[in-house]
Design an enzyme around this catalytic site. Structure first.
Site, mmCIF file in Angstrom:
data_model
loop_
_atom_site.group_PDB
_atom_site.id
_atom_site.type_symbol
_atom_site.label_atom_id
_atom_site.label_comp_id
_atom_site.label_asym_id
_atom_site.label_seq_id
_atom_site.Cartn_x
_atom_site.Cartn_y
_atom_site.Cartn_z
ATOM 1 N N ASN A 94 -10.922 15.728 -13.499
ATOM 2 C CA ASN A 94 -9.822 15.911 -12.256
ATOM 3 C C ASN A 94 -9.527 17.274 -12.292
ATOM 4 O O ASN A 94 -9.406 17.944 -13.104
ATOM 5 C CB ASN A 94 -8.701 15.347 -12.653
ATOM 6 C CG ASN A 94 -7.996 14.823 -11.349
ATOM 7 O OD1 ASN A 94 -8.383 14.346 -10.398
ATOM 8 N ND2 ASN A 94 -6.564 15.047 -11.583
ATOM 9 N N THR B 55 0.939 -1.285 0.158
ATOM 10 C CA THR B 55 0.172 -0.083 -0.055
ATOM 11 C C THR B 55 0.848 1.143 -0.004
ATOM 12 O O THR B 55 2.165 1.321 -0.309
ATOM 13 C CB THR B 55 -0.819 -0.183 1.156
ATOM 14 O OG1 THR B 55 -2.024 1.057 1.040
ATOM 15 C CG2 THR B 55 -0.587 -0.225 2.646
ATOM 16 N N LYS C 205 3.243 1.388 -4.060
ATOM 17 C CA LYS C 205 2.642 0.776 -4.954
ATOM 18 C C LYS C 205 3.292 1.003 -6.341
ATOM 19 O O LYS C 205 3.051 -0.071 -7.156
ATOM 20 C CB LYS C 205 1.042 1.220 -4.644
ATOM 21 C CG LYS C 205 0.013 0.701 -3.927
ATOM 22 C CD LYS C 205 -1.319 1.119 -3.715
ATOM 23 C CE LYS C 205 -2.360 0.171 -4.470
ATOM 24 N NZ LYS C 205 -3.545 0.626 -3.974
ATOM 25 N N GLN D 182 -11.148 -6.735 -3.193
ATOM 26 C CA GLN D 182 -9.814 -6.761 -3.497
ATOM 27 C C GLN D 182 -9.042 -7.805 -2.757
ATOM 28 O O GLN D 182 -7.700 -8.312 -3.274
ATOM 29 C CB GLN D 182 -9.119 -5.173 -3.923
ATOM 30 C CG GLN D 182 -8.867 -4.664 -2.358
ATOM 31 C CD GLN D 182 -7.471 -5.160 -1.610
ATOM 32 O OE1 GLN D 182 -6.649 -5.381 -2.351
ATOM 33 N NE2 GLN D 182 -7.763 -5.008 -0.450
ATOM 34 N N GLY E 238 -11.624 12.297 -10.574
ATOM 35 C CA GLY E 238 -10.593 11.996 -10.114
ATOM 36 C C GLY E 238 -9.605 11.132 -10.981
ATOM 37 O O GLY E 238 -10.083 10.428 -12.024
ATOM 38 N N ASP F 197 -0.222 -8.145 -16.889
ATOM 39 C CA ASP F 197 -0.544 -7.156 -17.668
ATOM 40 C C ASP F 197 -1.439 -5.945 -17.208
ATOM 41 O O ASP F 197 -1.265 -4.733 -17.260
ATOM 42 C CB ASP F 197 -1.385 -7.482 -19.019
ATOM 43 C CG ASP F 197 -0.545 -8.564 -19.849
ATOM 44 O OD1 ASP F 197 0.896 -8.551 -19.698
ATOM 45 O OD2 ASP F 197 -0.856 -9.041 -20.750
ATOM 46 N N GLY G 184 -6.087 9.821 -10.080
ATOM 47 C CA GLY G 184 -4.997 9.270 -9.239
ATOM 48 C C GLY G 184 -4.823 7.807 -9.656
ATOM 49 O O GLY G 184 -5.371 7.297 -10.608
ATOM 50 N N ARG H 261 -3.448 15.329 -15.649
ATOM 51 C CA ARG H 261 -3.451 13.842 -15.129
ATOM 52 C C ARG H 261 -4.580 12.987 -15.873
ATOM 53 O O ARG H 261 -4.382 12.147 -15.939
ATOM 54 C CB ARG H 261 -3.762 13.733 -13.423
ATOM 55 C CG ARG H 261 -2.405 14.367 -12.662
ATOM 56 C CD ARG H 261 -2.766 14.157 -11.265
ATOM 57 N NE ARG H 261 -2.335 12.898 -10.737
ATOM 58 C CZ ARG H 261 -2.605 12.253 -9.682
ATOM 59 N NH1 ARG H 261 -3.205 13.077 -8.678
ATOM 60 N NH2 ARG H 261 -1.996 11.124 -9.110
ATOM 61 N N THR I 2 -6.649 18.686 -11.597
ATOM 62 C CA THR I 2 -5.681 18.774 -12.188
ATOM 63 C C THR I 2 -5.689 18.107 -13.674
ATOM 64 O O THR I 2 -5.638 16.964 -13.772
ATOM 65 C CB THR I 2 -4.201 18.278 -11.571
ATOM 66 O OG1 THR I 2 -4.344 18.676 -10.246
ATOM 67 C CG2 THR I 2 -2.934 18.594 -12.212
ATOM 68 N N ASP J 99 -7.064 -4.236 -7.376
ATOM 69 C CA ASP J 99 -7.963 -3.133 -7.112
ATOM 70 C C ASP J 99 -9.059 -2.949 -8.047
ATOM 71 O O ASP J 99 -10.309 -2.633 -7.628
ATOM 72 C CB ASP J 99 -7.305 -1.780 -6.968
ATOM 73 C CG ASP J 99 -6.256 -1.468 -5.591
ATOM 74 O OD1 ASP J 99 -6.613 -2.169 -4.732
ATOM 75 O OD2 ASP J 99 -5.382 -0.862 -5.943
#
Ligand code: ATR
Length: 277
Positions: free
Chosen positions: A157, A66, A70, A252, A133, A82, A135, A162, A159, A107
């Site tokens: 997002n 974590t 990661k 997960q 988002g 992959d 990220g 991204r 930003t 995830d």
């Protein structure tokens, strides 16, 4: 006389005290009466490689990875799936018998399983998904939704660059919206996913206008603290099916547990309760 080997696994991060994974895996080990142990390990980035190389010799069969490791762990593992390569992050390791370290990312699997169990009538072909988002969490979500057959991803997002980067990774099925226009994505969305940390206890609230949200849109939030975020509360008020983020964390963990301890666990209300203890 040699002692029987008890499989060990760990979650590695820094800090690590907040992690719910020890409660989840511990609950499964206990309720299924399996031999094994799962512990939290606070490891600094400078020590990560040495720790990972040493763990198999100590009886560890695998680990969850974590924050903040990661992405960095991608440079240490010997093979990655992959999907982990596409997401650019690894969240679970297997220490193989030949000494190699195998990395995967579960995830996206966890996200999709949580969505399917919380909104059983949702099908990927229902229509576009709107994502707040861009990220690391968004990468896993987008990858799983595209794999599942969602026709289009509308992505916004704070930003913008991204989000543009994710478009270049995932291709033309991703359309980028400016953060100031994020509310416009809702008119056509069959699914809305918040992958930002907004709405998490101690963080700012999500302030995207939600007036265009329709009752047919399934709404899910990756934030699970609190379980019912303002976004989910608003969506419930509109009449949407909502899915909280705790189940993603639980689901997960399933493939990793099965791989390490040899039995596939079930995610049920008791698992949810154990994760919240
Ligand atoms: P994770 O791996 O959990 O996705 P991350 O990569 O740090 O963590 O991404 C956090 C996400 O929350 C990003 O989309 C981030 O937006 P930026 O890319 O603009 O930083 C979003 N986020 C965090 N705080 C925010 C805020 N105050 N307003 C808008 N978005 C925010």
């Amino acid at each position: 006389m040699s002692l029987p080997k008890i499989p060990l696994a760990a979650v590695i991060g820094s800090p690590i005290a907040h992690s719910r994974s020890p409660q989840i895996h511990g609950h499964w080990l206990k309720t299924m009466s399996l031999q094994g142990a799962y512990i939290p390990m606070d490891v600094l980035p400078k020590d990560l490689e040495q720790v990972l190389r040493t763990m198999p010799k100590m009886g560890f069969v695998g680990a969850n990875i974590t924050v903040p490791h990661k992405e960095a762990v991608m440079n240490i593992v010997d093979t990655v799936t992959d999907r982990a390569a596409l997401i650019g992050a690894v969240n679970m390791l297997v220490f193989c018998d030949d000494g190699k370290i195998f990395g995967d990312n579960t995830d996206g699997y966890g996200f999709l399983e949580n969505l399917k169990s919380g909104a059983p009538n949702w099908v990927p072909s229902d229509g576009p998904a709107a994502i707040f988002g861009a990220g690391g969490a968004a990468r896993a979500v987008i990858s799983s939704l595209l794999d599942a057959g969602v026709p289009e991803i509308m992505l916004s997002n704070r930003t913008r660059v991204r989000a543009e980067n994710l478009r270049s990774v995932f291709g033309a099925r991703v359309t980028v919206y400016d953060w100031t226009q994020a509310g416009n994505m809702l008119e056509d969305a069959a699914l809305l996913v918040n992958t930002t940390s907004l709405g998490m206890s101690g963080k700012s609230e999500l302030r995207v206008p939600l007036d265009a949200l329709r009752a047919q849109t399934v709404v899910t939030d990756l934030v699970y603290n609190p379980l019912k975020t303002k976004l989910l509360e608003t969506a419930e008020g509109v009449g949407c099916v909502t899915v909280d983020g705790l189940g993603m964390l639980l689901h997960q963990a399933v493939p990793a547990f099965e791989r390490w301890f040899g039995t596939r666990p079930v995610v049920d209300d008791e698992t949810r309760a154990a994760a919240l203890r």
